[in-house]
Design an enzyme around this catalytic site. Structure first.
Site, PDB file in Angstrom:
ATOM      1  N   TYR A 143      13.158  25.418  81.386  1.00 30.91           N
ATOM      2  CA  TYR A 143      12.010  24.856  82.112  1.00 30.91           C
ATOM      3  C   TYR A 143      12.421  23.596  82.875  1.00 30.91           C
ATOM      4  O   TYR A 143      12.222  23.508  84.093  1.00 30.91           O
ATOM      5  CB  TYR A 143      10.911  24.539  81.101  1.00 30.91           C
ATOM      6  N   ASN A 172       1.441  15.603  81.283  1.00 34.00           N
ATOM      7  CA  ASN A 172       0.591  16.464  80.435  1.00 34.00           C
ATOM      8  C   ASN A 172      -0.875  16.461  80.870  1.00 34.00           C
ATOM      9  O   ASN A 172      -1.533  15.426  80.830  1.00 34.00           O
ATOM     10  CB  ASN A 172       0.661  16.007  78.970  1.00 34.00           C
TER      11      ASN A 172
HETATM   12  P1  NAD Z   1      -0.316  28.183  83.089  1.00 33.34           P
HETATM   13  O1  NAD Z   1       0.670  28.839  82.233  1.00 33.34           O
HETATM   14  O2  NAD Z   1      -1.762  28.245  82.713  1.00 33.34           O
HETATM   15  O3  NAD Z   1      -0.216  28.703  84.596  1.00 33.34           O
HETATM   16  C1  NAD Z   1       0.939  29.242  85.155  1.00 33.34           C
HETATM   17  C2  NAD Z   1       0.531  30.466  85.966  1.00 33.34           C
HETATM   18  O4  NAD Z   1       1.686  31.008  86.613  1.00 33.34           O
HETATM   19  C3  NAD Z   1      -0.049  31.592  85.113  1.00 33.34           C
HETATM   20  O5  NAD Z   1      -1.203  32.094  85.718  1.00 33.34           O
HETATM   21  C4  NAD Z   1       1.057  32.631  85.075  1.00 33.34           C
HETATM   22  O6  NAD Z   1       0.595  33.942  84.858  1.00 33.34           O
HETATM   23  C5  NAD Z   1       1.693  32.425  86.433  1.00 33.34           C
HETATM   24  N1  NAD Z   1       3.072  32.875  86.511  1.00 33.34           N
HETATM   25  C6  NAD Z   1       4.084  32.628  85.631  1.00 33.34           C
HETATM   26  N2  NAD Z   1       5.222  33.214  86.045  1.00 33.34           N
HETATM   27  C7  NAD Z   1       4.939  33.828  87.220  1.00 33.34           C
HETATM   28  C8  NAD Z   1       5.697  34.614  88.131  1.00 33.34           C
HETATM   29  N3  NAD Z   1       6.994  34.876  87.901  1.00 33.34           N
HETATM   30  N4  NAD Z   1       5.077  35.109  89.225  1.00 33.34           N
HETATM   31  C9  NAD Z   1       3.767  34.870  89.455  1.00 33.34           C
HETATM   32  N5  NAD Z   1       2.999  34.138  88.619  1.00 33.34           N
HETATM   33  C10 NAD Z   1       3.577  33.619  87.518  1.00 33.34           C
HETATM   34  O7  NAD Z   1       0.148  26.650  83.213  1.00 33.34           O
HETATM   35  P2  NAD Z   1      -0.508  25.408  83.973  1.00 33.34           P
HETATM   36  O8  NAD Z   1      -0.673  24.328  82.992  1.00 33.34           O
HETATM   37  O9  NAD Z   1      -1.659  25.839  84.782  1.00 33.34           O
HETATM   38  O10 NAD Z   1       0.699  24.990  84.910  1.00 33.34           O
HETATM   39  C11 NAD Z   1       0.705  25.276  86.310  1.00 33.34           C
HETATM   40  C12 NAD Z   1       1.923  24.631  86.950  1.00 33.34           C
HETATM   41  O11 NAD Z   1       1.896  23.217  86.753  1.00 33.34           O
HETATM   42  C13 NAD Z   1       3.252  25.129  86.360  1.00 33.34           C
HETATM   43  O12 NAD Z   1       4.186  25.245  87.407  1.00 33.34           O
HETATM   44  C14 NAD Z   1       3.655  24.009  85.424  1.00 33.34           C
HETATM   45  O13 NAD Z   1       5.045  23.930  85.272  1.00 33.34           O
HETATM   46  C15 NAD Z   1       3.093  22.793  86.144  1.00 33.34           C
HETATM   47  N6  NAD Z   1       2.851  21.698  85.189  1.00 33.34           N
HETATM   48  C16 NAD Z   1       1.767  21.718  84.358  1.00 33.34           C
HETATM   49  C17 NAD Z   1       1.566  20.684  83.459  1.00 33.34           C
HETATM   50  C18 NAD Z   1       0.382  20.639  82.529  1.00 33.34           C
HETATM   51  O14 NAD Z   1       0.329  19.733  81.704  1.00 33.34           O
HETATM   52  N7  NAD Z   1      -0.594  21.510  82.614  1.00 33.34           N
HETATM   53  C19 NAD Z   1       2.499  19.638  83.381  1.00 33.34           C
HETATM   54  C20 NAD Z   1       3.593  19.662  84.229  1.00 33.34           C
HETATM   55  C21 NAD Z   1       3.745  20.690  85.147  1.00 33.34           C
HETATM   56  N1  UDP Z   2       2.817  19.117  69.221  1.00 40.20           N
HETATM   57  C1  UDP Z   2       2.308  18.963  67.963  1.00 40.20           C
HETATM   58  N2  UDP Z   2       1.538  19.971  67.436  1.00 40.20           N
HETATM   59  C2  UDP Z   2       1.256  21.100  68.110  1.00 40.20           C
HETATM   60  C3  UDP Z   2       1.777  21.264  69.415  1.00 40.20           C
HETATM   61  C4  UDP Z   2       2.557  20.258  69.941  1.00 40.20           C
HETATM   62  O1  UDP Z   2       2.521  17.936  67.306  1.00 40.20           O
HETATM   63  O2  UDP Z   2       0.543  21.966  67.560  1.00 40.20           O
HETATM   64  C5  UDP Z   2       3.606  18.025  69.796  1.00 40.20           C
HETATM   65  C6  UDP Z   2       4.911  18.441  70.467  1.00 40.20           C
HETATM   66  O3  UDP Z   2       5.957  18.497  69.512  1.00 40.20           O
HETATM   67  C7  UDP Z   2       5.103  17.317  71.480  1.00 40.20           C
HETATM   68  C8  UDP Z   2       3.667  16.939  71.865  1.00 40.20           C
HETATM   69  O4  UDP Z   2       2.833  17.438  70.825  1.00 40.20           O
HETATM   70  O5  UDP Z   2       5.704  16.197  70.868  1.00 40.20           O
HETATM   71  C9  UDP Z   2       3.233  17.539  73.184  1.00 40.20           C
HETATM   72  O6  UDP Z   2       3.511  18.917  73.138  1.00 40.20           O
HETATM   73  P1  UDP Z   2       3.091  19.933  74.279  1.00 40.20           P
HETATM   74  O7  UDP Z   2       3.696  21.241  73.958  1.00 40.20           O
HETATM   75  O8  UDP Z   2       1.617  19.870  74.495  1.00 40.20           O
HETATM   76  O9  UDP Z   2       3.734  19.313  75.619  1.00 40.20           O
HETATM   77  P2  UDP Z   2       5.213  18.790  75.988  1.00 40.20           P
HETATM   78  O10 UDP Z   2       6.025  18.629  74.745  1.00 40.20           O
HETATM   79  O11 UDP Z   2       5.765  19.802  76.890  1.00 40.20           O
HETATM   80  O12 UDP Z   2       4.945  17.466  76.607  1.00 40.20           O
END
Ligand code: NAD
Ligand code: UDP
Length: 311
Positions: A143, A172
Protein backbone atom coordinates in the site's frame (compact mmCIF):
# COMPACT_ATOMS: atom_id res chain seq x y z
CA UNK A 1 -18.21 19.22 -16.04
CA UNK A 2 -18.01 15.47 -16.51
CA UNK A 3 -16.17 13.93 -13.57
CA UNK A 4 -14.79 10.40 -13.31
CA UNK A 5 -14.52 9.01 -9.78
CA UNK A 6 -12.52 5.77 -9.63
CA UNK A 7 -13.34 3.82 -6.48
CA UNK A 8 -16.61 5.75 -6.56
CA UNK A 9 -18.65 3.03 -4.83
CA UNK A 10 -16.33 3.00 -1.83
CA UNK A 11 -16.53 4.93 1.41
CA UNK A 12 -14.94 8.25 0.33
CA UNK A 13 -15.82 7.84 -3.35
CA UNK A 14 -19.56 7.59 -2.71
CA UNK A 15 -19.54 10.81 -0.67
CA UNK A 16 -17.55 12.50 -3.42
CA UNK A 17 -19.97 11.34 -6.16
CA UNK A 18 -22.86 12.73 -4.12
CA UNK A 19 -21.12 16.07 -3.58
CA UNK A 20 -20.22 16.45 -7.28
CA UNK A 21 -23.78 15.63 -8.38
CA UNK A 22 -25.13 18.19 -5.89
CA UNK A 23 -22.88 20.77 -7.54
CA UNK A 24 -24.48 20.01 -10.92
CA UNK A 25 -21.68 17.93 -12.48
CA UNK A 26 -22.06 14.75 -14.48
CA UNK A 27 -20.49 11.87 -12.57
CA UNK A 28 -19.12 8.57 -13.86
CA UNK A 29 -18.55 6.22 -10.95
CA UNK A 30 -16.05 3.47 -11.81
CA UNK A 31 -15.48 0.56 -9.44
CA UNK A 32 -14.61 -3.14 -9.38
CA UNK A 33 -16.58 -3.60 -6.10
CA UNK A 34 -13.67 -5.13 -4.19
CA UNK A 35 -14.37 -3.07 -1.07
CA UNK A 36 -17.04 -0.82 -2.55
CA UNK A 37 -20.74 -1.57 -2.61
CA UNK A 38 -23.49 -0.81 -5.08
CA UNK A 39 -25.59 0.11 -2.00
CA UNK A 40 -23.29 3.09 -1.31
CA UNK A 41 -24.46 4.77 -4.51
CA UNK A 42 -27.94 3.20 -4.85
CA UNK A 43 -29.56 6.52 -3.89
CA UNK A 44 -27.76 8.25 -6.81
CA UNK A 45 -28.81 5.85 -9.55
CA UNK A 46 -32.00 7.70 -10.48
CA UNK A 47 -30.04 10.90 -11.09
CA UNK A 48 -29.73 11.35 -14.86
CA UNK A 49 -26.27 12.87 -14.39
CA UNK A 50 -24.98 9.68 -12.74
CA UNK A 51 -23.46 6.68 -14.50
CA UNK A 52 -21.97 3.48 -13.04
CA UNK A 53 -19.24 1.44 -14.72
CA UNK A 54 -17.92 -1.90 -13.43
CA UNK A 55 -14.26 -1.76 -14.34
CA UNK A 56 -10.85 -2.49 -12.88
CA UNK A 57 -8.35 0.40 -13.04
CA UNK A 58 -5.50 -2.03 -13.73
CA UNK A 59 -7.00 -2.22 -17.25
CA UNK A 60 -7.04 0.83 -19.57
CA UNK A 61 -10.35 2.52 -20.36
CA UNK A 62 -11.33 5.16 -22.92
CA UNK A 63 -13.73 7.85 -21.68
CA UNK A 64 -14.36 11.51 -22.44
CA UNK A 65 -14.10 13.39 -19.14
CA UNK A 66 -13.00 16.80 -17.82
CA UNK A 67 -11.92 15.72 -14.35
CA UNK A 68 -10.65 12.52 -12.79
CA UNK A 69 -10.60 11.74 -9.07
CA UNK A 70 -8.45 8.61 -8.68
CA UNK A 71 -9.59 6.90 -5.48
CA UNK A 72 -9.57 3.25 -6.55
CA UNK A 73 -7.53 1.26 -4.02
CA UNK A 74 -8.45 -0.71 -0.91
CA UNK A 75 -7.62 1.47 2.11
CA UNK A 76 -8.00 -0.76 5.16
CA UNK A 77 -4.94 -2.85 6.11
CA UNK A 78 -6.90 -6.11 6.21
CA UNK A 79 -8.23 -5.48 2.70
CA UNK A 80 -5.05 -4.18 1.09
CA UNK A 81 -3.08 -7.08 2.63
CA UNK A 82 -5.62 -9.67 1.41
CA UNK A 83 -4.06 -9.62 -2.09
CA UNK A 84 -0.96 -7.42 -1.79
CA UNK A 85 0.17 -7.97 -5.40
CA UNK A 86 -3.22 -6.76 -6.61
CA UNK A 87 -2.99 -3.75 -4.27
CA UNK A 88 0.29 -2.53 -5.71
CA UNK A 89 -0.97 -3.20 -9.25
CA UNK A 90 -4.04 -1.12 -8.49
CA UNK A 91 -1.96 1.84 -7.29
CA UNK A 92 0.70 1.68 -9.98
CA UNK A 93 -1.14 0.44 -13.08
CA UNK A 94 -4.25 2.35 -12.00
CA UNK A 95 -2.19 5.55 -11.87
CA UNK A 96 -0.62 4.85 -15.28
CA UNK A 97 -3.99 4.12 -16.87
CA UNK A 98 -5.72 7.14 -15.35
CA UNK A 99 -2.80 9.48 -16.10
CA UNK A 100 -2.76 8.20 -19.69
CA UNK A 101 -6.47 8.97 -19.93
CA UNK A 102 -5.96 12.44 -18.40
CA UNK A 103 -3.16 13.12 -20.89
CA UNK A 104 -5.25 12.03 -23.86
CA UNK A 105 -8.38 14.02 -23.01
CA UNK A 106 -6.55 16.88 -21.20
CA UNK A 107 -8.47 16.30 -17.98
CA UNK A 108 -7.36 17.57 -14.57
CA UNK A 109 -6.60 14.55 -12.36
CA UNK A 110 -6.47 14.24 -8.57
CA UNK A 111 -4.70 11.40 -6.79
CA UNK A 112 -6.01 10.18 -3.43
CA UNK A 113 -2.64 9.68 -1.77
CA UNK A 114 -2.15 8.96 1.87
CA UNK A 115 -0.35 9.84 5.09
CA UNK A 116 1.09 6.30 4.75
CA UNK A 117 3.69 7.79 2.37
CA UNK A 118 5.30 9.07 5.61
CA UNK A 119 5.49 5.47 6.92
CA UNK A 120 6.35 5.32 10.63
CA UNK A 121 7.24 9.01 10.72
CA UNK A 122 10.37 10.34 12.39
CA UNK A 123 9.03 13.91 12.02
CA UNK A 124 5.98 14.96 14.00
CA UNK A 125 3.60 16.45 12.99
CA UNK A 126 4.12 15.55 9.35
CA UNK A 127 4.73 18.33 6.83
CA UNK A 128 4.52 17.78 3.08
CA UNK A 129 8.29 18.21 2.63
CA UNK A 130 9.04 15.20 4.89
CA UNK A 131 10.17 12.26 2.72
CA UNK A 132 8.98 9.59 5.10
CA UNK A 133 10.22 6.46 6.82
CA UNK A 134 8.75 3.53 4.90
CA UNK A 135 9.78 -0.12 5.07
CA UNK A 136 9.99 -1.26 1.42
CA UNK A 137 9.59 -4.97 2.23
CA UNK A 138 7.03 -5.13 5.03
CA UNK A 139 3.35 -6.10 5.15
CA UNK A 140 2.19 -2.49 4.65
CA UNK A 141 4.59 -1.85 1.76
CA UNK A 142 2.18 -2.95 -0.99
CA UNK A 143 0.00 0.00 0.00
CA UNK A 144 2.61 2.55 1.14
CA UNK A 145 5.07 2.00 -1.71
CA UNK A 146 2.25 1.68 -4.26
CA UNK A 147 0.98 5.09 -3.22
CA UNK A 148 4.53 6.51 -3.28
CA UNK A 149 5.08 5.25 -6.84
CA UNK A 150 1.70 6.70 -7.81
CA UNK A 151 2.85 10.11 -6.53
CA UNK A 152 6.06 9.74 -8.57
CA UNK A 153 4.04 8.89 -11.68
CA UNK A 154 1.79 11.90 -11.13
CA UNK A 155 4.80 14.23 -10.80
CA UNK A 156 6.53 12.73 -13.86
CA UNK A 157 3.43 12.92 -16.08
CA UNK A 158 3.16 16.53 -14.94
CA UNK A 159 6.82 17.40 -15.67
CA UNK A 160 7.11 15.33 -18.83
CA UNK A 161 3.65 15.66 -20.40
CA UNK A 162 2.21 18.72 -18.69
CA UNK A 163 -0.69 16.75 -17.21
CA UNK A 164 -2.74 18.95 -14.87
CA UNK A 165 -2.39 17.05 -11.58
CA UNK A 166 -3.39 17.44 -7.94
CA UNK A 167 -2.09 15.22 -5.10
CA UNK A 168 -3.88 15.02 -1.76
CA UNK A 169 -2.36 13.14 1.18
CA UNK A 170 -5.34 11.92 3.18
CA UNK A 171 -4.99 11.23 6.90
CA UNK A 172 -7.28 8.70 8.65
CA UNK A 173 -10.84 9.55 7.66
CA UNK A 174 -14.03 8.01 9.04
CA UNK A 175 -17.79 8.33 8.80
CA UNK A 176 -20.99 6.75 7.45
CA UNK A 177 -20.66 4.14 4.65
CA UNK A 178 -17.53 2.53 6.04
CA UNK A 179 -18.13 -1.22 5.94
CA UNK A 180 -18.98 -2.85 9.29
CA UNK A 181 -16.21 -5.38 8.54
CA UNK A 182 -13.88 -2.70 7.11
CA UNK A 183 -11.24 -3.49 9.73
CA UNK A 184 -10.17 0.09 10.37
CA UNK A 185 -10.15 1.22 13.94
CA UNK A 186 -13.11 3.61 14.09
CA UNK A 187 -15.59 1.22 12.46
CA UNK A 188 -14.19 -1.74 14.43
CA UNK A 189 -14.61 -0.01 17.81
CA UNK A 190 -18.10 1.33 17.02
CA UNK A 191 -19.41 -2.00 15.68
CA UNK A 192 -17.85 -3.89 18.61
CA UNK A 193 -19.36 -1.44 21.14
CA UNK A 194 -22.83 -1.59 19.56
CA UNK A 195 -22.74 -5.40 19.43
CA UNK A 196 -21.59 -5.66 23.06
CA UNK A 197 -18.32 -7.31 21.94
CA UNK A 198 -14.86 -6.60 23.34
CA UNK A 199 -13.07 -3.60 21.81
CA UNK A 200 -9.82 -4.88 20.29
CA UNK A 201 -6.85 -2.58 20.88
CA UNK A 202 -3.76 -3.65 18.95
CA UNK A 203 -0.60 -3.20 21.03
CA UNK A 204 -0.80 -1.15 24.24
CA UNK A 205 -3.07 1.50 22.71
CA UNK A 206 -0.50 4.31 23.05
CA UNK A 207 -0.09 4.71 19.27
CA UNK A 208 -1.78 7.84 17.93
CA UNK A 209 -3.84 8.77 14.87
CA UNK A 210 -5.62 11.96 13.80
CA UNK A 211 -9.17 11.38 12.61
CA UNK A 212 -10.95 13.49 10.01
CA UNK A 213 -14.71 13.35 9.46
CA UNK A 214 -15.64 12.50 5.86
CA UNK A 215 -17.51 15.76 5.08
CA UNK A 216 -14.45 17.84 6.00
CA UNK A 217 -12.24 15.64 3.83
CA UNK A 218 -14.53 15.96 0.79
CA UNK A 219 -14.58 19.75 1.20
CA UNK A 220 -10.77 19.69 1.11
CA UNK A 221 -10.80 17.53 -2.05
CA UNK A 222 -13.17 19.87 -3.86
CA UNK A 223 -11.20 22.98 -2.89
CA UNK A 224 -7.96 21.38 -4.05
CA UNK A 225 -9.50 20.44 -7.42
CA UNK A 226 -11.09 23.87 -7.95
CA UNK A 227 -7.99 26.03 -7.59
CA UNK A 228 -5.13 26.77 -9.97
CA UNK A 229 -2.35 27.81 -7.61
CA UNK A 230 -0.87 24.55 -6.29
CA UNK A 231 -0.66 20.93 -7.42
CA UNK A 232 0.38 19.47 -4.05
CA UNK A 233 1.13 17.17 -2.44
CA UNK A 234 -1.08 18.64 0.27
CA UNK A 235 -2.04 17.16 3.65
CA UNK A 236 -5.78 16.93 4.28
CA UNK A 237 -6.64 15.72 7.76
CA UNK A 238 -7.72 16.75 11.21
CA UNK A 239 -4.78 17.66 13.46
CA UNK A 240 -6.61 16.48 16.62
CA UNK A 241 -4.42 13.58 17.79
CA UNK A 242 -5.65 10.69 19.96
CA UNK A 243 -4.25 7.44 21.31
CA UNK A 244 -6.18 4.28 20.42
CA UNK A 245 -6.97 3.87 24.14
CA UNK A 246 -8.50 7.37 24.22
CA UNK A 247 -10.51 6.52 21.09
CA UNK A 248 -11.80 3.28 22.61
CA UNK A 249 -12.89 5.08 25.80
CA UNK A 250 -14.63 7.81 23.80
CA UNK A 251 -16.56 5.21 21.76
CA UNK A 252 -17.58 3.36 24.94
CA UNK A 253 -18.82 6.59 26.49
CA UNK A 254 -20.75 7.76 23.41
CA UNK A 255 -22.42 4.38 22.81
CA UNK A 256 -23.07 3.74 26.50
CA UNK A 257 -21.76 0.23 25.83
CA UNK A 258 -20.74 -2.18 28.59
CA UNK A 259 -18.13 -3.76 26.31
CA UNK A 260 -14.66 -4.40 27.71
CA UNK A 261 -11.33 -3.40 26.20
CA UNK A 262 -8.99 -6.26 25.25
CA UNK A 263 -5.44 -6.07 23.94
CA UNK A 264 -4.26 -7.95 20.81
CA UNK A 265 -0.81 -8.13 19.20
CA UNK A 266 0.31 -5.05 17.30
CA UNK A 267 0.59 -5.76 13.54
CA UNK A 268 4.02 -5.28 11.91
CA UNK A 269 5.16 -1.77 10.92
CA UNK A 270 2.15 -0.11 12.60
CA UNK A 271 3.04 3.63 12.73
CA UNK A 272 3.52 4.86 16.32
CA UNK A 273 2.15 8.35 15.80
CA UNK A 274 0.58 10.42 13.11
CA UNK A 275 -0.68 13.99 12.90
CA UNK A 276 -0.95 16.26 9.87
CA UNK A 277 0.58 19.70 9.70
CA UNK A 278 -2.16 21.46 7.72
CA UNK A 279 -0.53 24.90 7.37
CA UNK A 280 -0.44 24.53 3.59
CA UNK A 281 -4.14 23.61 3.33
CA UNK A 282 -5.03 26.52 5.59
CA UNK A 283 -3.09 29.06 3.56
CA UNK A 284 -3.57 27.73 0.01
CA UNK A 285 -7.12 26.35 0.22
CA UNK A 286 -8.45 28.33 3.19
CA UNK A 287 -9.44 24.88 4.45
CA UNK A 288 -9.49 23.41 7.91
CA UNK A 289 -11.65 20.73 9.49
CA UNK A 290 -14.83 21.87 11.25
CA UNK A 291 -16.07 18.63 12.84
CA UNK A 292 -14.36 17.54 16.07
CA UNK A 293 -13.88 13.83 16.79
CA UNK A 294 -16.72 13.59 19.32
CA UNK A 295 -19.27 15.09 16.93
CA UNK A 296 -18.09 12.96 14.00
CA UNK A 297 -18.20 9.82 16.13
CA UNK A 298 -21.79 10.60 17.16
CA UNK A 299 -22.86 10.81 13.50
CA UNK A 300 -21.00 7.60 12.64
CA UNK A 301 -22.50 5.75 15.62
CA UNK A 302 -26.02 6.70 14.43
CA UNK A 303 -25.16 5.31 10.98
CA UNK A 304 -23.86 1.97 12.30
CA UNK A 305 -26.67 1.68 14.83
CA UNK A 306 -29.25 1.92 12.02
CA UNK A 307 -27.26 -0.41 9.78
CA UNK A 308 -26.91 -3.11 12.44
CA UNK A 309 -30.62 -2.87 13.39
CA UNK A 310 -31.74 -3.44 9.80
CA UNK A 311 -29.49 -6.46 9.33
P1 NAD B 1 -12.65 1.99 0.21
O1 NAD B 1 -12.00 0.68 0.30
O2 NAD B 1 -14.01 2.17 0.81
O3 NAD B 1 -12.75 2.49 -1.30
C1 NAD B 1 -11.89 2.07 -2.32
C2 NAD B 1 -12.74 1.79 -3.55
O4 NAD B 1 -11.88 1.42 -4.64
C3 NAD B 1 -13.71 0.63 -3.36
O5 NAD B 1 -14.97 0.98 -3.86
C4 NAD B 1 -13.10 -0.50 -4.17
O6 NAD B 1 -14.03 -1.45 -4.62
C5 NAD B 1 -12.43 0.27 -5.28
N1 NAD B 1 -11.33 -0.44 -5.92
C6 NAD B 1 -10.30 -1.11 -5.31
N2 NAD B 1 -9.48 -1.64 -6.23
C7 NAD B 1 -9.97 -1.30 -7.44
C8 NAD B 1 -9.58 -1.56 -8.78
N3 NAD B 1 -8.48 -2.30 -9.05
N4 NAD B 1 -10.34 -1.07 -9.79
C9 NAD B 1 -11.45 -0.35 -9.54
N5 NAD B 1 -11.88 -0.08 -8.28
C10 NAD B 1 -11.15 -0.54 -7.25
O7 NAD B 1 -11.63 3.04 0.86
P2 NAD B 1 -11.74 4.62 1.10
O8 NAD B 1 -11.48 4.87 2.52
O9 NAD B 1 -12.97 5.15 0.48
O10 NAD B 1 -10.47 5.12 0.31
C11 NAD B 1 -10.57 5.75 -0.97
C12 NAD B 1 -9.19 6.23 -1.40
O11 NAD B 1 -8.67 7.16 -0.45
C13 NAD B 1 -8.16 5.09 -1.52
O12 NAD B 1 -7.34 5.35 -2.63
C14 NAD B 1 -7.36 5.22 -0.24
O13 NAD B 1 -6.05 4.76 -0.39
C15 NAD B 1 -7.40 6.73 0.00
N6 NAD B 1 -7.20 7.03 1.42
C16 NAD B 1 -8.21 6.85 2.33
C17 NAD B 1 -8.00 7.13 3.67
C18 NAD B 1 -9.08 6.97 4.70
O14 NAD B 1 -8.78 7.15 5.88
N7 NAD B 1 -10.32 6.69 4.38
C19 NAD B 1 -6.74 7.56 4.10
C20 NAD B 1 -5.74 7.71 3.15
C21 NAD B 1 -5.99 7.46 1.81
N1 UDP C 1 -6.30 -0.71 15.60
C1 UDP C 1 -6.72 -1.20 16.81
N2 UDP C 1 -7.82 -2.01 16.84
C2 UDP C 1 -8.52 -2.35 15.74
C3 UDP C 1 -8.09 -1.84 14.49
C4 UDP C 1 -6.98 -1.03 14.45
O1 UDP C 1 -6.13 -0.90 17.86
O2 UDP C 1 -9.51 -3.09 15.86
C5 UDP C 1 -5.15 0.20 15.57
C6 UDP C 1 -4.11 -0.11 14.50
O3 UDP C 1 -3.17 -1.05 14.99
C7 UDP C 1 -3.49 1.27 14.28
C8 UDP C 1 -4.66 2.22 14.51
O4 UDP C 1 -5.63 1.49 15.26
O5 UDP C 1 -2.50 1.53 15.25
C9 UDP C 1 -5.29 2.71 13.23
O6 UDP C 1 -5.57 1.59 12.43
P1 UDP C 1 -6.35 1.66 11.05
O7 UDP C 1 -6.30 0.32 10.44
O8 UDP C 1 -7.68 2.30 11.25
O9 UDP C 1 -5.51 2.73 10.18
P2 UDP C 1 -3.94 2.87 9.84
O10 UDP C 1 -3.13 1.99 10.73
O11 UDP C 1 -3.82 2.50 8.43
O12 UDP C 1 -3.67 4.30 10.14
Amino acid sequence: MRCLVTGGAGFLGSHLCERLLNEGHEVICLDNYFTGRMANVAHLRDNRNFELIRHDVTEPILLEVDRIFNLACPASPIHYQFNPVKTIKTSVMGAINMLGLAKRVKARILQASTSEVYGDPAVHPQTEDYWGNVNPIGIRSCYDEGKRVAETLFMDYHRQNNVDIRIVRIFNTYGPRMLPNDGRVVSNFIVQALNGEDLTIYGDGSQTRSFCYVDDLIEGFVRMMNQDEIIGPINIGNPGEFTMLELAKEVLELTGSKSKIVYKPLPGDDPKMRRPDISLAKSALKWEPTIPLRQGLEKTIVYFDNLLKTK
